[in-house]
Design a protein around this motif. Structure first.
Motif, short mmCIF file in Angstrom:
data_model
loop_
_atom_site.label_atom_id
_atom_site.label_comp_id
_atom_site.label_asym_id
_atom_site.label_seq_id
_atom_site.Cartn_x
_atom_site.Cartn_y
_atom_site.Cartn_z
N ARG A 53 0.84 -1.19 0.00
CA ARG A 53 0.00 0.00 0.00
C ARG A 53 0.88 1.25 0.00
O ARG A 53 2.06 1.19 0.35
CB ARG A 53 -0.91 0.01 1.24
N VAL A 54 0.27 2.34 -0.39
CA VAL A 54 0.99 3.61 -0.38
C VAL A 54 1.47 3.90 1.05
O VAL A 54 0.72 3.77 2.01
CB VAL A 54 0.09 4.76 -0.88
N GLY A 55 2.73 4.27 1.17
CA GLY A 55 3.32 4.55 2.47
C GLY A 55 4.10 3.40 3.07
O GLY A 55 4.85 3.58 4.03
N ASP A 56 3.93 2.18 2.50
CA ASP A 56 4.64 1.02 3.03
C ASP A 56 6.15 1.16 2.81
O ASP A 56 6.60 1.65 1.77
CB ASP A 56 4.16 -0.26 2.34
N ALA A 57 6.91 0.71 3.80
CA ALA A 57 8.36 0.61 3.65
C ALA A 57 8.69 -0.68 2.91
O ALA A 57 8.07 -1.72 3.15
CB ALA A 57 9.04 0.64 5.01
N THR A 82 10.25 3.46 -0.11
CA THR A 82 8.87 3.67 0.32
C THR A 82 7.94 3.71 -0.89
O THR A 82 8.30 4.29 -1.93
CB THR A 82 8.73 4.99 1.10
N GLU A 84 5.38 5.25 -2.97
CA GLU A 84 4.84 6.60 -3.14
C GLU A 84 3.45 6.59 -3.75
O GLU A 84 2.61 7.43 -3.43
CB GLU A 84 5.76 7.44 -4.03
#
Length: 234
Positions: A53-57, A82, A84
């Protein structure tokens, strides 16, 4: 009046190959950019579905796209960083394809799944195919056909395994350098494929202009190790 045309000619075409431009230069790692767009379609078959998902490392080599179809391959992150965005981006095939946009942190922190596989001693085709599939290995000829599916389709049918290291296209020397710099890994991979296909012998076909690679391979190919590897110079 009828005209008879000769469809064949002796010797073919031998253009300038330009091999000397890179044949003596070692393989180099390219520095990845600060931002990468990774299409979830890097194979023939169905699109991969995003696993992030967006924001996942992200870690280097982490699976980011999963697939259901057998003629498909998972997609992995080429860097750590990350997520984006997950959005449609223009694909080399000319279409818009769902892609994962990654901000590269420049650290290349490896994912826990990125570990060397031991030499495959078993002749179990499924074991070798599973390694190929999980790694997302596909053909580089243009169709990007999943290697694991091609392997399994040949079990019980193939009686000959030929590894093409001829590399006859002008300027290209990647196979040449791979044989010079990683010969043991190449030979180990050939034997793993031969075992999976339940063959006793594999043929490594190499172009005669790779004299240094031919000499090196002749010096390290051991006839007592099975499956045996036959070196053929073209």
């Amino acid at each position: 009046m009828s005209i008879t045309r000769n469809r064949y000619f002796h010797g073919g075409i031998h253009p300038y190959d330009g091999k000397e431009l890179t044949r003596y230069l070692p393989i180099e790692d390219l520095t990845p950019p600060e931002r990468l767009v990774v299409p979830l379609l890097q194979h023939i078959g169905t699109h991969a579905k995003p696993m992030v998902r967006v924001g996942d490392a992200l870690s280097l080599g982490q699976p980011i796209g999963d697939v259901d179809g057998s003629i498909s391959s998972p997609v992995h992150s080429p860097v750590s960083g990350t997520v984006e965005a997950i959005e449609e981006r223009l694909h080399p095939n000319g279409r818009m394809v769902l892609s994962v946009v990654i901000a590269n942190d420049g650290l290349d922190t490896p994912h826990t799944s990125v570990t060397p596989h031991p030499i495959v001693e078993s002749d179990c085709s499924n074991s070798v195919a599973e390694i190929m599939q999980n790694a997302g290995i596909v053909g580089m000829g243009g169709a990007a056909f999943p290697a694991h599916y091609k392997l399994l389709s040949g079990v019980g049918k193939a009686d000959t395994l030929i590894i093409n290291a001829a590399e006859c296209e002008p300027y290209i020397t990647s196979d040449h350098r791979m044989l010079l710099e990683h010969p043991d890994e190449v030979l180990s991979g050939i034997r793993s494929i031969a075992k999976a296909l339940k063959l006793d012998t594999a043929t490594l076909a190499i172009e005669s202009n790779k004299d240094d690679a031919i000499a090196l391979l002749k010096s390290i190919i051991r006839p007592d190790i099975k499956p045996s590897i036959k070196l053929v110079s073209l």
